[in-house]
Design a protein around this motif. Structure first.
Motif, PDB file in Angstrom:
ATOM      1  N   GLU A   1      29.876  44.359  49.053  1.00 26.06           N
ATOM      2  CA  GLU A   1      30.474  43.507  48.038  1.00 26.06           C
ATOM      3  C   GLU A   1      29.828  43.674  46.673  1.00 26.06           C
ATOM      4  OE1 GLU A   1      33.087  41.849  47.918  1.00 26.06           O
ATOM      5  OE2 GLU A   1      33.719  41.473  49.977  1.00 26.06           O
TER       6      GLU A   1
ATOM      7  N   THR B   1      39.831  43.177  52.666  1.00 29.18           N
ATOM      8  CA  THR B   1      39.805  42.465  51.392  1.00 29.18           C
ATOM      9  C   THR B   1      40.580  41.149  51.428  1.00 29.18           C
ATOM     10  OG1 THR B   1      41.696  43.817  50.663  1.00 29.18           O
ATOM     11  CG2 THR B   1      39.496  44.558  50.036  1.00 29.18           C
TER      12      THR B   1
ATOM     13  N   HIS C   1      34.152  37.690  42.278  1.00 34.34           N
ATOM     14  CA  HIS C   1      34.952  38.849  41.896  1.00 34.34           C
ATOM     15  C   HIS C   1      34.033  39.842  41.185  1.00 34.34           C
ATOM     16  CE1 HIS C   1      34.764  35.990  38.613  1.00 34.34           C
ATOM     17  NE2 HIS C   1      34.800  37.037  37.812  1.00 34.34           N
TER      18      HIS C   1
ATOM     19  N   ASP D   1      48.353  34.621  41.382  1.00 35.03           N
ATOM     20  CA  ASP D   1      47.891  35.811  42.087  1.00 35.03           C
ATOM     21  C   ASP D   1      49.024  36.765  42.431  1.00 35.03           C
ATOM     22  OD1 ASP D   1      48.713  33.687  43.674  1.00 35.03           O
ATOM     23  OD2 ASP D   1      47.585  34.354  45.416  1.00 35.03           O
TER      24      ASP D   1
ATOM     25  N   SER E   1      43.404  42.723  36.436  1.00 37.05           N
ATOM     26  CA  SER E   1      43.251  41.276  36.300  1.00 37.05           C
ATOM     27  C   SER E   1      44.473  40.718  35.577  1.00 37.05           C
ATOM     28  CB  SER E   1      41.972  40.918  35.525  1.00 37.05           C
ATOM     29  OG  SER E   1      42.175  41.055  34.128  1.00 37.05           O
TER      30      SER E   1
ATOM     31  N   GLY F   1      39.612  41.469  39.005  1.00 35.52           N
ATOM     32  CA  GLY F   1      39.620  40.400  39.997  1.00 35.52           C
ATOM     33  C   GLY F   1      40.230  39.133  39.418  1.00 35.52           C
ATOM     34  N   HIS F   2      40.163  38.064  40.207  1.00 32.53           N
ATOM     35  CA  HIS F   2      40.805  36.805  39.816  1.00 32.53           C
ATOM     36  C   HIS F   2      40.070  36.042  38.722  1.00 32.53           C
ATOM     37  CE1 HIS F   2      37.703  35.099  42.376  1.00 32.53           C
ATOM     38  NE2 HIS F   2      38.144  35.828  43.384  1.00 32.53           N
TER      39      HIS F   2
ATOM     40  N   SER G   1      30.917  36.156  38.647  1.00 34.11           N
ATOM     41  CA  SER G   1      31.175  37.535  38.259  1.00 34.11           C
ATOM     42  C   SER G   1      30.000  38.367  38.770  1.00 34.11           C
ATOM     43  CB  SER G   1      31.286  37.646  36.738  1.00 34.11           C
ATOM     44  OG  SER G   1      31.047  38.974  36.302  1.00 34.11           O
TER      45      SER G   1
END
Length: 514
Positions: A239, A278, A317, A439, A450, A471-472, A477
């Motif tokens: 990750e 994921t 993310h 999303d 993003s 990412g979201h 972060s």
């Protein structure tokens, strides 16, 4: 006279019978109704609790969906594998090949359900399930292909929720068959598998023990039963990267542990807790956890982030592009006190880019800037992409068929962090436009890293997309955490920065998410 009396008697009896028949016909009919199940019944996984909780993690799902499905090949990393089915049938070998056969059910199983979805993420589906729960409906999140919510037939529908009804009959099941030199040996699930020196899977070594068990869709899942702390060895290096600084590794470890406990209900309909891709957290070969990762796990053992003695929704993310997203900017969820929109940088950065960033020029100004932002060295801190009419049609599939070219692309709404909340694709006719929200934007337009972006028209059916982040954007972060760790921030400060108001430490009682 006697004959006359007998005739009158018979007539009265006949009239009385008809009267009784008429009276009976006036009684309400008793109709026996049976509520049909929404899906094939699967036993719930064990609760994730105690001070050494164990997770059931799917290494592979939707196996054996049909008799012709790809065989399952199980190989020992070293040593041997032992297998036992529900009847006590046993085998020991260096590997097993399991094929599938169709078996007719003695009694067909009738199913019916009310379906909402599909949804781009579990979070959005879970929110819909919660709305149904508020009406007293036992709705469940399912993942047959995409995320859906299943409720019993005839259930009341929450306001504004689009649903469809489905019914079917299951007349057969797919069962595992162990291939041996003497031929196929039918097995009854679940299959319990142990590996003396590990299972070789996807090029890695997994300790187990393992289960091959049914899911709610008629297929099978290969599950590893793995203690949480060992599970982290297979998550953290994949990750955030094993070479990250200590405080960042520790922060990632705390979040991975928290996330796993808070989401251990994610696949309860299928009899296990988490997946390994994921859609959950990437879980791979635990041997990739080097000394630094193992030290981070040991240093934070049992610690997580909580609120009111419950693990939080510890989302994270790769990089937020310099501004954190609130939870409802990423998913259809209730606002939380700890997933809030705010600039992610030093004082100068925050002063130059105050929130809300809902005007296009404010977002452009942020995207044109880097100085003082945390995590700015990430390769997707800033990015550009191109969208065209053909790529939009391909992404939308059949939903784009009614739209007449040339297509139009328009941002309808932005959140406080500047992220696009609603993106509309319309045609040149009166056909209803397609609106992507939250999303679903990234899940549909997969080339966009993003939803923090602006559109620059480049002519007919062509747009230049200028964006930031990967990412979201909600929660930690990873690039920012690495940056802050190099600046000397300890793990507690990093976590409180990204999840303000939460408690860092062990829970008094470890309990799984509802």
């Amino acid at each position: 006279m006697i004959r006359l009396l007998m005739l009158i008697l018979l007539l009265c009896i006949g009239l009385g019978c008809r009267a009784r028949e008429q009276a009976d016909s006036l009684q309400p009919a008793v109709v026996e109704t049976v509520q049909r199940a929404t899906h094939r019944s699967v036993a719930d996984p064990p609760r994730v609790e105690g001070h050494e909780p164990v997770l059931w993690v799917a290494l592979a799902d939707h196996l054996g969906a049909a008799e012709t499905a790809t065989p399952l090949n199980l190989r020992a990393f070293a040593g041997s594998l032992s297998l036992r089915d529900a009847t006590g049938e046993q085998g020991v070998d260096s590997g097993f090949v399991i094929t599938w056969r169709s078996v007719a059910k003695a009694r067909p199983l009738k199913l019916a359900r009310r379906i909402a979805g599909p949804y781009a993420s579990f979070e959005s589906a879970d929110r819909v399930a919660s709305r149904w729960h508020a009406l007293g409906v036992a709705a469940e999140v399912a993942h047959p292909n995409d995320w859906e919510v299943w409720a019993p037939e005839g259930s009341p529908v929450p306001d504004g929720l689009a649903v469809r009804d489905w019914q079917g009959t299951v007349t057969s099941t797919v069962e595992p068959v162990l291939q041996t030199p003497e031929g196929g040996r039918p097995l009854q699930g679940p299959l319990l598998i142990e590996a003396s020196d590990g299972l070789l899977w996807a090029g890695g070594r997994f300790e187990g023990p393992f289960r091959l068990q049914r899911d709610a869709y008629g297929s099978w899942t290969l599950v590893e039963q793995v203690p949480v702390e060992r599970y982290l060895e297979g998550v953290v290096p994949h990750e955030i990267g094993a070479g990250s600084p200590t405080a960042a590794l520790q922060a990632q470890t705390v979040l991975a542990r928290t996330w796993a406990l808070a989401n251990s209900h994610r696949f309860s309909i299928d009899g296990y807790h988490l997946c390994s891709d994921t859609q959950c957290q990437v879980y791979s070969d635990p041997r990739h956890a080097g000394a630094a990762v193992r030290e981070a796990i040991a240093a934070t053992q049992g610690k997580l982030l909580s609120l009111n003695n419950q693990p939080i929704s510890a989302v994270y993310h790769a990089t937020n592009g310099g501004v954190m997203a609130a939870g409802p900017e990423a998913w259809a969820m209730q606002p939380t006190t700890y997933l809030r929109a705010k600039p992610d940088g030093d004082e100068g950065w925050s002063n130059r880019h105050p929130l809300p960033l809902q005007q296009r020029q404010a977002v452009l100004a942020l995207l044109a800037d880097r100085s003082g932002a945390f995590g700015q060295r990430h390769p997707r801190f800033r990015w550009t992409r191109t969208l065209s009419g053909p790529t939009l049609r391909q992404a939308l599939g059949a939903a784009a068929d009614p739209l007449v070219s040339p297509l139009q692309l328009q941002v309808l709404e932005r959140g406080a962090s500047g992220r696009v909340l609603a993106l509309q694709i319309s045609g040149s006719s009166d056909a209803a436009p397609v609106t992507l929200k939250l999303d679903a934007i990234r899940r549909t337009l997969r080339t966009l890293p993003s939803t923090l972006f602006v559109l620059e028209p480049q002519g007919a059916e062509r747009w230049w997309v200028v964006g930031g982040g990967f990412g979201h954007g909600a929660g930690l972060s990873q690039a920012g955490a690495i940056d802050l760790a190099w600046r000397g921030w300890p793990v507690e400060r990093i976590l409180s920065h990204y999840y303000p108001g939460t408690v860092y430490g062990p829970l008094s009682i470890l309990v799984q998410s509802p």
